[in-house]
Design an enzyme around this catalytic site. Structure first.
Site, mmCIF file in Angstrom:
data_model
loop_
_atom_site.group_PDB
_atom_site.id
_atom_site.type_symbol
_atom_site.label_atom_id
_atom_site.label_comp_id
_atom_site.label_asym_id
_atom_site.label_seq_id
_atom_site.Cartn_x
_atom_site.Cartn_y
_atom_site.Cartn_z
ATOM 1 N N ARG A 22 0.825 -1.229 0.000
ATOM 2 C CA ARG A 22 0.000 0.000 0.000
ATOM 3 C C ARG A 22 0.848 1.265 0.000
ATOM 4 N NH1 ARG A 22 -5.595 -0.870 1.948
ATOM 5 N NH2 ARG A 22 -6.125 -2.664 0.673
ATOM 6 N N ARG A 26 -3.593 6.652 0.847
ATOM 7 C CA ARG A 26 -4.136 7.879 1.464
ATOM 8 C C ARG A 26 -3.189 8.604 2.409
ATOM 9 N NH1 ARG A 26 -9.220 4.585 3.281
ATOM 10 N NH2 ARG A 26 -7.501 3.115 3.238
ATOM 11 N N ARG A 35 -6.766 11.051 -6.371
ATOM 12 C CA ARG A 35 -7.985 10.298 -6.056
ATOM 13 C C ARG A 35 -9.216 11.203 -6.187
ATOM 14 N NH1 ARG A 35 -11.934 8.247 -3.780
ATOM 15 N NH2 ARG A 35 -11.937 6.749 -2.078
ATOM 16 N N ASP A 72 -6.825 -3.275 -7.414
ATOM 17 C CA ASP A 72 -7.341 -3.924 -6.208
ATOM 18 C C ASP A 72 -7.616 -5.389 -6.497
ATOM 19 O OD1 ASP A 72 -8.364 -2.867 -3.391
ATOM 20 O OD2 ASP A 72 -9.583 -4.579 -4.003
ATOM 21 N N TYR A 146 -14.696 -12.342 -0.106
ATOM 22 C CA TYR A 146 -15.432 -11.098 -0.407
ATOM 23 C C TYR A 146 -16.671 -11.381 -1.253
ATOM 24 C CZ TYR A 146 -11.650 -8.433 1.629
ATOM 25 O OH TYR A 146 -10.743 -7.914 2.521
HETATM 26 O O1 CP3 Z 1 -0.003 0.316 -3.204
HETATM 27 C C1 CP3 Z 1 -0.453 -0.857 -3.272
HETATM 28 O O2 CP3 Z 1 -0.237 -1.728 -2.412
HETATM 29 C C2 CP3 Z 1 -1.214 -1.250 -4.532
HETATM 30 C C3 CP3 Z 1 -2.612 -1.169 -4.476
HETATM 31 C C4 CP3 Z 1 -3.463 -2.124 -3.661
HETATM 32 C C5 CP3 Z 1 -4.705 -1.707 -3.139
HETATM 33 N N1 CP3 Z 1 -5.335 -2.811 -2.630
HETATM 34 C C6 CP3 Z 1 -5.213 -0.330 -3.184
HETATM 35 C C7 CP3 Z 1 -6.275 0.071 -2.253
HETATM 36 C C8 CP3 Z 1 -3.311 -3.486 -3.359
HETATM 37 C C9 CP3 Z 1 -2.129 -4.404 -3.615
HETATM 38 C C10 CP3 Z 1 -4.527 -3.905 -2.734
HETATM 39 C C11 CP3 Z 1 -4.787 -5.299 -2.312
HETATM 40 C C12 CP3 Z 1 -5.977 -5.585 -1.517
HETATM 41 N N2 CP3 Z 1 -7.242 -5.066 -1.641
HETATM 42 C C13 CP3 Z 1 -6.025 -6.572 -0.495
HETATM 43 C C14 CP3 Z 1 -4.870 -7.467 -0.099
HETATM 44 C C15 CP3 Z 1 -3.905 -6.787 0.805
HETATM 45 C C16 CP3 Z 1 -4.445 -6.491 2.178
HETATM 46 O O3 CP3 Z 1 -4.578 -5.293 2.489
HETATM 47 O O4 CP3 Z 1 -4.705 -7.432 2.943
HETATM 48 C C17 CP3 Z 1 -7.336 -6.576 0.039
HETATM 49 C C18 CP3 Z 1 -7.841 -7.451 1.163
HETATM 50 C C19 CP3 Z 1 -8.097 -5.620 -0.704
HETATM 51 C C20 CP3 Z 1 -9.547 -5.291 -0.558
HETATM 52 C C21 CP3 Z 1 -9.735 -3.906 -0.102
HETATM 53 N N3 CP3 Z 1 -9.466 -2.790 -0.868
HETATM 54 C C22 CP3 Z 1 -10.234 -3.466 1.148
HETATM 55 C C23 CP3 Z 1 -10.646 -4.363 2.285
HETATM 56 C C24 CP3 Z 1 -10.259 -2.056 1.110
HETATM 57 C C25 CP3 Z 1 -10.799 -1.118 2.160
HETATM 58 C C26 CP3 Z 1 -9.853 -0.939 3.276
HETATM 59 C C27 CP3 Z 1 -9.141 0.379 3.175
HETATM 60 O O5 CP3 Z 1 -7.911 0.412 3.398
HETATM 61 O O6 CP3 Z 1 -9.836 1.389 2.934
HETATM 62 C C28 CP3 Z 1 -9.726 -1.654 -0.142
HETATM 63 C C29 CP3 Z 1 -9.545 -0.261 -0.605
HETATM 64 C C30 CP3 Z 1 -8.200 0.120 -1.110
HETATM 65 N N4 CP3 Z 1 -7.419 -0.617 -1.943
HETATM 66 C C31 CP3 Z 1 -7.540 1.359 -0.849
HETATM 67 C C32 CP3 Z 1 -6.334 1.325 -1.562
HETATM 68 C C33 CP3 Z 1 -5.299 2.428 -1.661
HETATM 69 C C34 CP3 Z 1 -8.091 2.502 -0.012
HETATM 70 C C35 CP3 Z 1 -9.264 3.133 -0.697
HETATM 71 C C36 CP3 Z 1 -9.165 4.593 -1.052
HETATM 72 O O7 CP3 Z 1 -8.145 5.140 -1.486
HETATM 73 O O8 CP3 Z 1 -10.223 5.209 -0.930
#
Ligand code: CP3
Length: 339
Positions: A22, A26, A35, A72, A146
């Protein structure tokens, strides 16, 4: 060969290659600006130009050894025709899969994942040559969680399917193995240099269920990818797995490296490192804390794992409350420079 790929081939690098899960997100003001320009989180994922831009932002700031494509794991349910939304402050919401899902035609539509591949092409063209580009997908079990529960949380329904509906769960997992292999290969074709498989909810399963829904599907997915792209290195992240299960994951799935979460003791990380290169371990909370907490933990990890192939990373993703200066501190600590 780039540093990350060297480590994944078993070479010990000092200092180790460094990137953070990540790393685009944010906690960075420039991410928040892009974003806002994109609209929703899904709009950002599906806009190749802006997705490439946010992928590059942490590389410009910190010069990490790898970029991970901004996307994602829920792109696969989306490409299978599921409704996928991200609710501000709450997380993902998906249409819930019924047990009679065979009546839903789950067919992968390449048009829905193509924006991620286009973003990979654009990013690779703009990245420094020495920086690796990582493509990724969720592991079949984690993506199934999911799709079955329709949201994050305790995944009660998914655990019940694993316990009471093994045939139904296996059918879904089979679809996800095929879809994920196609998606990962498309990412390699588009320019990804390394792949990572995120099994964020592997820790919900133990024993036989871990074997059936984590080990086996991961093994099959890797075999399908490597049959067509034999040179590609794949990192696996079985978050929450420990003990014999973690060891079996390292030994039997065909994975090239294991990403370890914060709960894995350094002594076990050293044991896994004798089997495969390892990645990870730093607590994301230490990165929020910074200062002595961050320095002590970083040094302890480096002391324990620097004698073998190791990729410095977090045990889970960066949290939005992380001060960007602490990330700069960490980069200096790992690269042994004075901050
Ligand atoms: O920079 C990176 O790592 C690349 C981008 C990336 C994202 N999600 C962007 C993201 C990667 C590799 C993921 C993987 C992902 N997505 C996983 C596996 C890794 C982990 O965290 O366990 C999972 C379970 C998801 C599903 C997911 N996506 C959830 C549960 C959420 C909400 C939680 C949160 O942090 O808000 C997301 C949203 C998400 N994916 C965000 C980002 C940057 C935040 C949303 C935003 O910017 O509004």
């Amino acid at each position: 060969m780039r540093k990350l790929e060297q480590t994944l081939s078993g070479i010990t690098n000092s200092p180790p290659p460094l990137w953070l899960m990540r790393q685009a997100g944010r906690y960075l003001p420039e991410y928040k600006a892009t974003r806002a320009q994109a609209g929703s989180f899904m709009d950002l994922c599906l806009n190749p130009t802006l997705a490439a831009e946010v992928t590059l932002q942490p590389i410009r700031r910190y010069g990490f050894d790898a970029a991970i494509i901004f996307s994602d794991i829920l792109i696969i349910p989306y490409a299978l025709g599921h409704k996928v939304e991200f609710i501000e402050g709450e997380g993902p919401r998906l249409s819930k899969l019924p047990e009679q899902f065979q009546q839903w035609r789950l067919e992968l539509n390449p048009k829905n994942y193509q924006p991620t591949c286009d973003a990979i092409g654009k990013t690779r063209a703009l990245l420094p040559v020495e920086t690796s580009l990582i493509g990724f997908c969720g592991a079949p079990w984690t993506v199934a969680c999911y799709m079955i529960d329709g949201r994050g949380g305790a995944f009660r329904q998914s655990k019940l399917w694993a316990a009471n509906q093994p045939q139904v769960l296996e059918k879904l997992i089979e679809i996800l193995i095929q879809a994920s292999a196609e998606y990962l290969l498309a990412q390699v074709q588009a320019g990804a240099n390394v792949l990572q498989i995120f099994d964020s909810h592997a820790g919900l399963l133990q024993g036989e269920a871990f074997k059936n829904y984590v080990i086996e599907p991961t093994k099959q997915l890797i075999a399908l990818v490597k049959a067509k792209a034999p040179a590609i290195k794949i990192i696996g992240f079985p978050r929450g797995a420990t003990g014999v299960e973690l060891e079996e994951y390292a030994t039997t799935t065909g994975i090239d490296a294991v990403s370890l979460d914060t709960h894995v003791p350094l002594s076990q990380a050293q044991k896994i490192q004798k089997i495969k290169p390892v990645q990870g371990l730093l607590n994301p909370t230490s990165l929020v804390a910074g200062g002595k907490t961050l320095a002590d933990e970083t040094h302890a990890i480096l002391r324990s794992l620097s004698d073998g192939p190791f990729i410095f990373n977090l045990g889970h993703g960066i949290t939005p409350d992380t001060p960007p200066e602490h990330v700069a501190e960490l980069v200096a600590l790992v690269r042994n420079q004075t901050p």
